[in-house]
Motif scaffolding. Structure first.
Motif, PDB file in Angstrom:
ATOM      1  N   THR A  97     -17.936  37.018  16.699  1.00  0.00           N
ATOM      2  CA  THR A  97     -17.125  38.505  16.000  1.00  0.00           C
ATOM      3  C   THR A  97     -16.158  38.004  15.869  1.00  0.00           C
ATOM      4  O   THR A  97     -15.620  38.771  15.074  1.00  0.00           O
ATOM      5  CB  THR A  97     -17.535  39.314  17.324  1.00  0.00           C
ATOM      6  OG1 THR A  97     -16.403  39.432  18.026  1.00  0.00           O
ATOM      7  CG2 THR A  97     -19.338  39.770  17.868  1.00  0.00           C
ATOM      8  N   GLY A  98     -15.166  36.966  16.284  1.00  0.00           N
ATOM      9  CA  GLY A  98     -13.891  37.739  16.133  1.00  0.00           C
ATOM     10  C   GLY A  98     -12.921  37.495  16.549  1.00  0.00           C
ATOM     11  O   GLY A  98     -12.134  38.776  16.689  1.00  0.00           O
ATOM     12  N   VAL A 111     -12.807  30.521  21.685  1.00  0.00           N
ATOM     13  CA  VAL A 111     -12.015  29.942  20.891  1.00  0.00           C
ATOM     14  C   VAL A 111     -11.173  29.005  21.143  1.00  0.00           C
ATOM     15  O   VAL A 111     -10.318  30.374  21.713  1.00  0.00           O
ATOM     16  CB  VAL A 111     -12.362  30.404  18.996  1.00  0.00           C
ATOM     17  CG1 VAL A 111     -10.838  29.171  18.504  1.00  0.00           C
ATOM     18  CG2 VAL A 111     -13.323  30.550  18.352  1.00  0.00           C
ATOM     19  N   HIS A 112     -10.559  28.198  21.716  1.00  0.00           N
ATOM     20  CA  HIS A 112      -9.528  28.113  22.247  1.00  0.00           C
ATOM     21  C   HIS A 112      -8.715  26.599  21.225  1.00  0.00           C
ATOM     22  O   HIS A 112      -8.899  25.643  21.284  1.00  0.00           O
ATOM     23  CB  HIS A 112      -9.858  26.955  23.462  1.00  0.00           C
ATOM     24  CG  HIS A 112      -8.742  26.833  24.698  1.00  0.00           C
ATOM     25  ND1 HIS A 112      -8.018  25.182  24.560  1.00  0.00           N
ATOM     26  CD2 HIS A 112      -8.655  27.522  25.507  1.00  0.00           C
ATOM     27  CE1 HIS A 112      -7.232  25.319  25.818  1.00  0.00           C
ATOM     28  NE2 HIS A 112      -6.911  26.662  26.087  1.00  0.00           N
ATOM     29  N   GLY A 154     -19.226  27.896  15.114  1.00  0.00           N
ATOM     30  CA  GLY A 154     -19.343  29.195  14.976  1.00  0.00           C
ATOM     31  C   GLY A 154     -17.926  29.638  13.647  1.00  0.00           C
ATOM     32  O   GLY A 154     -16.975  29.209  12.765  1.00  0.00           O
ATOM     33  N   PRO A 155     -18.445  30.986  13.426  1.00  0.00           N
ATOM     34  CA  PRO A 155     -18.367  31.757  12.254  1.00  0.00           C
ATOM     35  C   PRO A 155     -16.848  31.633  12.187  1.00  0.00           C
ATOM     36  O   PRO A 155     -16.096  31.712  11.030  1.00  0.00           O
ATOM     37  CB  PRO A 155     -18.570  33.541  12.343  1.00  0.00           C
ATOM     38  CG  PRO A 155     -20.009  33.207  12.874  1.00  0.00           C
ATOM     39  CD  PRO A 155     -19.569  31.928  13.994  1.00  0.00           C
ATOM     40  N   LEU A 178      -7.970  39.075  11.642  1.00  0.00           N
ATOM     41  CA  LEU A 178      -8.498  40.321  11.811  1.00  0.00           C
ATOM     42  C   LEU A 178      -7.145  40.580  13.219  1.00  0.00           C
ATOM     43  O   LEU A 178      -7.396  42.039  13.224  1.00  0.00           O
ATOM     44  CB  LEU A 178     -10.189  40.104  12.861  1.00  0.00           C
ATOM     45  CG  LEU A 178     -11.347  40.168  11.889  1.00  0.00           C
ATOM     46  CD1 LEU A 178     -12.085  39.749  12.589  1.00  0.00           C
ATOM     47  CD2 LEU A 178     -11.304  40.717  10.264  1.00  0.00           C
ATOM     48  N   SER A 179      -7.391  39.974  13.867  1.00  0.00           N
ATOM     49  CA  SER A 179      -5.864  40.061  15.490  1.00  0.00           C
ATOM     50  C   SER A 179      -4.442  40.726  15.429  1.00  0.00           C
ATOM     51  O   SER A 179      -4.448  42.069  15.029  1.00  0.00           O
ATOM     52  CB  SER A 179      -6.088  38.793  15.874  1.00  0.00           C
ATOM     53  OG  SER A 179      -4.556  39.212  17.188  1.00  0.00           O
ATOM     54  N   LEU A 180      -4.739  39.889  13.915  1.00  0.00           N
ATOM     55  CA  LEU A 180      -3.009  40.726  13.006  1.00  0.00           C
ATOM     56  C   LEU A 180      -3.538  41.883  12.046  1.00  0.00           C
ATOM     57  O   LEU A 180      -2.772  43.106  11.941  1.00  0.00           O
ATOM     58  CB  LEU A 180      -2.497  39.701  11.506  1.00  0.00           C
ATOM     59  CG  LEU A 180      -2.276  38.260  12.410  1.00  0.00           C
ATOM     60  CD1 LEU A 180      -2.235  37.608  11.590  1.00  0.00           C
ATOM     61  CD2 LEU A 180      -1.436  38.264  13.870  1.00  0.00           C
ATOM     62  N   LYS A 181      -4.558  42.272  11.602  1.00  0.00           N
ATOM     63  CA  LYS A 181      -4.622  43.958  11.715  1.00  0.00           C
ATOM     64  C   LYS A 181      -4.911  44.175  12.006  1.00  0.00           C
ATOM     65  O   LYS A 181      -4.503  45.903  11.868  1.00  0.00           O
ATOM     66  CB  LYS A 181      -5.849  43.502  10.251  1.00  0.00           C
ATOM     67  CG  LYS A 181      -6.193  42.941   8.879  1.00  0.00           C
ATOM     68  CD  LYS A 181      -7.029  42.958   8.446  1.00  0.00           C
ATOM     69  CE  LYS A 181      -7.069  41.541   6.313  1.00  0.00           C
ATOM     70  NZ  LYS A 181      -8.121  42.160   5.893  1.00  0.00           N
TER      71      LYS A 181
END
Length: 802
Positions: free
Chosen positions: A710-711, A660-661, A637-638, A694-697
């Motif tokens: 989507t992340g 995602v694992h 996936g992306p 994306l998570s850190l931002k």
């Protein structure tokens, strides 16, 4: 670490806690703090904790008073907060509450019961300025406690409160006064000439009573913070500093290393090396029972798969921690040879057999340390543990192919089909399934044990291990399906991987007439769909013909049925050549009964583990990689690899299975590297990093899972298995640091920019075509990346295979 600048709108929280590598921590009373950059009430730069849920909240924050201005809200700061340094137990930041006042705050957690702060105040104007700084402490105590209040010990004004069995105390060095703010506070007045700097020091301690807290705070302030900071930096240099062409990646690696160091805790006062917990935040760290036996799953030990993931952060940087971790498993071995799945620091046990990957970790540890004595001491226990997997409780059909006991052993505890706590009505009992994942671990375990045996000169068990490895490999080879280009689960008794087949249905109690003979034996699954949530006192009688042709009646009691919300499921313990009828009682007339055979045509990331275990041939591995793993219509996936391909439809708005694992993906990445697919591994790793960025931002935190499309970050923040594996990145980049004097260059760098690694005094600059190595003694060498090479201080690169 690159400096971080933050706006007040960002919900940033950073943990600081005592570093067990530097000073002992207390497992049953570990006070953990977090820096909250403004997202609080009142808005402030807050240092906060709950003392392990002994208080709803305790917050310490500064207030700056100049003339008629009072500022504590970071949104009103003239210059926003910048973080300069962040270590496990130390954080420094700066800001300007007024245009003329520079403030640098250094927070340091010396042990499990105290936190200290040094605040530097610099007048950046051309005028002398007089102002006040208050440090306020807002304590919301537990029942029977009381809030912070100013009091005096001798001539010293302090703040003291009470919550549960703690007496929190704030001590400001240098003659503080009680503040005049709406909050309990200690205040100091300053008059600074232009460019003048003055410093404030305070310590917060929380022990059983006021004298103990006060003396502890005083003793902590006697430490030289500059010397302690130098010690922190020196100790931290034992881990790699990674510099890439992407600052966000650099920060992600740095943050992951800091959090891993925070997860290390002292197991007791016996001086042993630290062990690891799964997460460390202010709500944790206190045992009501005073022994740790009441801790949740986050603090009662790691599973072998958790430990294996941890090795990507610790080897070769922290070999002592790795050895202690491995001993924690080995020392939990029972007389039967079984090693516990989750041995805790306080003697906790999961009462489940450990995932068979421990010998593999021991061998990996040896490859870095050459600790042959550890191999000799652990080998008998490891062989005994390996053999325990083939005993009757785990190899239920006695065919040398064991079965899992519980989904938690797989590392995929919330598996949509096998999870005993999940929402799926399509539940199957994992004991009835033979898994390529388990066989892959056992196969790799047998190879590791053979390597250990040869290394220590003990050939007694080698033939036995070789024979079992052949049996395991044969099972995995047989589970390969050309039509799906993937490995498959198979039934424990029939050894078949059949699609589901509907056998019969009815509403309410009564008979379901089936009267069928089957070409191949199958295992029935009975499901009850209820009109309302709740269980039913259902009794089921299944009449049929066993695999050997004898008549069988299987009585299923209410205790045998697994219930989830408004449905119940039962997986038969037996396979049948024929089924005559199913008789059911104890359900409502509106309830529906559905009988079908097991569905083993399911696909999840555990079926990719043979690649990690080096089982498929090069040709088959290529098929698995290209047609399944990196196929966008399947796992790819992306934002990484999907954990599950054909999950059941649960309630809307719950993207539970499109995830995602990271631990599973890291093992697939290891497999890609083994089969020479470095560029493909780099591409997959880059997809994961997109989600991490994306998570850190969003909140400067890692998350347990990421949505494959989507992340979007999902799940708990900053737990062990949420962290990006630093060691995997280095291997993908083509760098393997063995020790400060020796590295292995594994070929070219597949990333679009050079990767620089600084480890102690060793520096490696790895480019696509060449690598520059600068050794601690000042020597340097440049080598071409056309083949793997081991480089040492003799400046004579040797083939990695030699």
């Amino acid at each position: 670490m690159r400096e971080w600048n933050f706006s007040p709108e960002q919900p940033i929280k950073l943990t600081i806690a005592a570093d067990a590598r530097l000073n002992p921590t207390e497992y049953i009373d570990d006070q953990i703090w977090e820096i909250n950059l403004g997202n609080s009430e009142p808005p402030a730069l807050s240092l906060q904790t709950t003392f392990g849920l002994r208080a709803p909240l305790c917050r310490i924050f500064p207030r700056f008073i100049f003339k008629d201005q009072v500022i504590n809200n970071p949104a009103e700061f003239h210059h926003a907060i910048t973080i300069h340094q962040y270590y496990a137990n130390y954080l420094s930041l700066s800001f300007r509450p007024f245009s003329w006042l520079n403030v640098i705050c250094e927070y340091w957690v010396p042990d499990s019961h105290a936190v200290c702060c040094r605040t530097r105040l610099v007048n950046a104007s051309h005028d002398t300025c007089q102002f006040q700084v208050e440090w306020a402490e807002l304590l919301i105590p537990a029942e029977d406690g009381h809030r912070m209040a100013a009091t005096e010990i001798g001539l010293t004004t302090i703040l003291v409160g009470q919550t549960a069995n703690l007496t929190p105390l704030l001590y400001l060095l240098g003659g503080a006064q009680s503040g005049k703010s709406p909050f309990p506070s200690l205040s100091s007045t300053f008059s600074l000439r232009p460019r003048e700097e003055q410093t404030m020091h305070w310590c917060h301690a929380a022990l059983a009573d006021t004298p103990a807290s006060y003396e502890h705070a005083r003793s902590m302030l006697e430490n030289n913070l500059d010397a302690e900071y130098a010690r922190i930096v020196r100790f931290d240099s034992q881990q790699p500093e990674i510099i890439t062409g992407n600052h966000e990646w650099d920060n992600a690696f740095r943050l992951a290393q800091v959090i891993v160091n925070q997860l290390l805790i002292s197991p007791g006062s016996d001086g042993n090396a630290p062990l690891c917990v799964y997460a460390r935040n202010p709500d944790q760290g206190y045992s009501i029972l005073k022994n740790g036996l009441d801790y949740t799953h986050l603090w009662n030990g790691l599973t072998p798969l958790d430990a294996h993931y941890l090795l990507h952060f610790l080897l070769p940087w922290e070999p002592g921690v790795v050895k202690a971790l491995l001993y924690s498993f080995i020392n939990s071995r029972a007389d039967t040879g079984e090693i516990d799945l989750k041995p805790g620091a306080a003697g906790q046990r999961a009462q489940l057999l450990a995932t068979p990957i421990i010998s593999h970790m021991v061998w990996q540890y040896y490859l870095y340390t050459k600790d042959a004595d550890f191999l000799r001491k652990s080998y008998p226990q490891l062989v005994s543990f390996f053999n325990s997997w083939f005993n009757a409780p785990h190899d239920r059909d006695n065919d040398t192919i064991p079965e899992w006991d519980q989904p938690v052993q797989t590392g995929f505890e919330d598996h949509p089909i096998f999870s005993i706590h999940g929402e799926s009505p399509d539940w199957l009992n994992i004991e009835c399934v033979e898994s390529p994942e388990l066989c892959s671990y056992l196969f790799q375990e047998s190879l590791s044990l053979i390597s250990i045996a040869k290394e220590i000169g003990n050939s007694e068990s080698v033939l036995h291990l070789e024979n079992i490895s052949l049996e395991l490999k044969s099972m995995i080879d047989q589970s390969w399906d050309d039509s799906t280009a993937c490995y498959q689960y198979r039934d424990r008794d029939s050894h078949l991987s059949l699609p589901p087949e509907v056998l019969g249905k009815r509403n309410g109690p009564g008979l379901v007439d089936i009267h069928r003979e089957f070409d191949q034996p199958l295992r029935p699954v009975i499901r009850i769909w209820c009109t309302k949530e709740g269980t039913r006192p259902a009794h089921i009688y299944l009449h049929g013909t066993s695999e050997t042709g004898t008549h069988r009646v299987d009585h299923i009691t209410p205790a045998d049925i697994r219930w989830s919300q408004n449905s119940g499921s039962y997986t038969s313990k037996y396979i049948y050549r024929g089924i005559e009828q199913v008789e059911i009682s104890g359900i409502s007339a509106e309830d529906e009964v559905d009988i079908q055979s097991t569905n083993l045509r399911i696909f999840d990331h555990t079926l990719l583990m043979p690649l990690w275990a080096h089982i498929p041939t090069a040709e088959k591995a290529k098929i698995l990689i290209n047609l399944t793993i990196l196929n966008k219509k399947k796992f790819l996936g992306p934002y990484g690899l999907n954990a599950w391909l054909n999950g059941p439809q649960i309630s809307e708005g719950k993207p539970k299975y499109s995830l995602v694992h990271l631990p599973a993906v890291s093992m697939v990445l290891e497999g890609l590297l083994y089969y020479g697919q470095r560029k493909k591994a780099a591409e997959l790793f880059s997809r994961i990093m997109k989600a991490v960025q994306l998570s850190l931002k969003q909140d400067l935190a890692f998350h347990q899972n990421y949505h494959i499309e989507t992340g979007k970050p999902i799940g708990a923040a900053n737990i062990l298995t949420s962290l990006i594996p630093v060691g995997i990145f280095l291997e993908i980049a083509g760098i393997k640091v063995i020790n400060p004097h020796q590295i292995e260059v594994l070929g070219g760098n597949p990333f679009p920019w050079p990767v620089t690694v600084k480890y102690r005094s060793l520096t490696v600059v790895h480019q696509d075509k060449k690598t520059l190595v600068i050794f601690p003694d000042g020597q340097n060498i440049t080598v071409a990346n056309h083949q793997p090479q081991v480089i040492n201080t003799s400046l004579a690169p040797s083939s990695a295979s030699e």
